[in-house]
Write a protein that holds these residues in place. Sequence first.
Motif, mmCIF file in Angstrom:
data_model
loop_
_atom_site.group_PDB
_atom_site.id
_atom_site.type_symbol
_atom_site.label_atom_id
_atom_site.label_comp_id
_atom_site.label_asym_id
_atom_site.label_seq_id
_atom_site.Cartn_x
_atom_site.Cartn_y
_atom_site.Cartn_z
ATOM 1 N N GLY A 8 0.795 -1.223 0.000
ATOM 2 C CA GLY A 8 0.000 0.000 0.000
ATOM 3 C C GLY A 8 0.824 1.269 0.000
ATOM 4 O O GLY A 8 0.481 2.250 -0.662
ATOM 5 N N THR A 9 1.943 1.276 0.732
ATOM 6 C CA THR A 9 2.810 2.457 0.729
ATOM 7 C C THR A 9 3.402 2.685 -0.651
ATOM 8 O O THR A 9 3.489 3.820 -1.129
ATOM 9 C CB THR A 9 3.944 2.295 1.762
ATOM 10 O OG1 THR A 9 3.367 2.080 3.054
ATOM 11 C CG2 THR A 9 4.819 3.537 1.809
ATOM 12 N N SER A 10 3.799 1.599 -1.305
ATOM 13 C CA SER A 10 4.346 1.691 -2.666
ATOM 14 C C SER A 10 3.313 2.232 -3.641
ATOM 15 O O SER A 10 3.654 2.891 -4.631
ATOM 16 C CB SER A 10 4.814 0.314 -3.139
ATOM 17 O OG SER A 10 5.754 -0.239 -2.250
ATOM 18 N N MET A 11 2.049 1.951 -3.360
ATOM 19 C CA MET A 11 0.961 2.401 -4.225
ATOM 20 C C MET A 11 0.354 3.717 -3.732
ATOM 21 O O MET A 11 -0.743 4.090 -4.124
ATOM 22 C CB MET A 11 -0.146 1.336 -4.260
ATOM 23 C CG MET A 11 0.235 0.032 -4.950
ATOM 24 S SD MET A 11 0.310 0.218 -6.747
ATOM 25 C CE MET A 11 2.086 0.304 -6.971
ATOM 26 N N GLY A 12 1.077 4.431 -2.858
ATOM 27 C CA GLY A 12 0.506 5.585 -2.171
ATOM 28 C C GLY A 12 0.095 6.744 -3.040
ATOM 29 O O GLY A 12 -0.980 7.322 -2.869
ATOM 30 N N ASN A 13 0.945 7.139 -3.998
ATOM 31 C CA ASN A 13 0.644 8.309 -4.822
ATOM 32 C C ASN A 13 1.432 8.225 -6.132
ATOM 33 O O ASN A 13 2.167 7.260 -6.365
ATOM 34 C CB ASN A 13 0.987 9.606 -4.066
ATOM 35 C CG ASN A 13 2.426 9.623 -3.569
ATOM 36 O OD1 ASN A 13 3.363 9.416 -4.337
ATOM 37 N ND2 ASN A 13 2.609 9.849 -2.276
ATOM 38 N N GLU A 14 1.281 9.251 -6.954
ATOM 39 C CA GLU A 14 1.925 9.220 -8.272
ATOM 40 C C GLU A 14 3.442 9.150 -8.181
ATOM 41 O O GLU A 14 4.109 8.580 -9.052
ATOM 42 C CB GLU A 14 1.507 10.424 -9.113
ATOM 43 C CG GLU A 14 1.976 11.785 -8.614
ATOM 44 C CD GLU A 14 1.082 12.396 -7.553
ATOM 45 O OE1 GLU A 14 1.314 13.576 -7.198
ATOM 46 O OE2 GLU A 14 0.146 11.707 -7.095
#
Length: 449
Positions: A8-14
């Motif tokens: 989830g952290t890796s997928m956090g933002n652009e």
Amino acid sequence: MTILKFGGTSMGNENTWRQVLQIITRYEHPFIIVSATSDTTRQLIKTAKLALADPEKAYEHASKIEQRHQKLITNFLANVTITHHSIRKKCQEWIKKQNQQLHKLIAQIDAEKEINPATMDAIASIGEQLSSYLFAQCGQALGLPTQWINAADVIRTNSDFGQATPDLTYITNNLSAIHQLSADTIPVMGGFYGQDNHGNITTLGFEGSDYSASLMGAALSADAIEIWTDVSGIYTCDPRVIDEAYPIPELSFQEATELAYFGAKVLHPSTTKPAALKDIPIKVKNIFDPDAPGTHISTKVTSNGTAKAMTFKEEALICTVNSSHTVMGYEFLANVFKTLQSLHLPVDVVTTTEASVSIAIPPCSQLETLVEQLQSAGRIDLQENQAIISIVGCNPQQSTLLIKETLDGIGEDIINMLSFSHAKRNLNVVLNSDRLLTAVKAIHRKIFT
């Protein structure tokens, strides 16, 4: 082939999406598994509960989830040199489609006045369905041959919603959706969810994307499985609690499983099982420091000092059953564990004699039923507000020193249960929860620094 799972952290933002895509370019044949964007699954579960209590607020939550993903895509594509109108349109349409599905499920909960497990799984899986498709499209926008794979077409499970059991044999024998891809394609699949034999969406348990990565690694006989997170491996203890904690170079599959089960947040407890079956090593890596060695997990069992790591569970209770009958010990114990099995209650720590048994279990809604059913076996004593410290990877040659240093670290605090296993190489201590963090810090200083 290397399975790369991004949390989830890796997928956090652009910005983290760009970091992840840069990491992917390091690999010749990667297979990508992604979690939902940071906090999305929790928000989806909250939305489902609101649908029962306040449907209008549930729709507001759904809109916020939609807007957050629209903003992420807009920000990501704004920095792409060549404008990809078709990709932007596909992303916007996909987000809208998933939001419509969420609205439909909210309306269903409102109409039925209940949240059945199948509906909850359908809602909880939307985060991964969003992130995986959108991430694949963004990869294409940067010129990578990323291709979305729907996990529902690949991961087959039973119908135990919320904690579904995958069928690894079926998954291995039915990878047509993947085999149809060209050799240079980079598959991107959402973790955490699958589908049962009736076409219902199922989930593998909270934080189950690690498990999905291991399943795919085993099914595809991958060379390695890499779990990418925001820390440089599995630490000697939770670094958010222990400042002096440091990454562990090597763990066995069993040691990693023990740490995950007893509270370490880096891996899902079932992650190691499929990988261990095929002897596929797992690495835990840091997206913010990709060159750091991280933690290597394999069949190899090594000794490193007195022990390798410790973790803890903040909530537990002790249920002690004292036999009131003159029955054989095995019959008494069989009745106790049969009751626990019937209620699907996991057991964390056990100490026993022929006429009594103490069991540390997580707090549960079935406690009243458990006590009622166990009363036929004997007198019941409950100790609530307990916590469990688990020390893993213990050196069998230094077990006496380990126990001494653990007890010295705890000091005068009362220990309610103590269990050491030479075979499993672990030591479990149950104590009052209000003394947990003090004890954890003291023990870590004694054993690991």
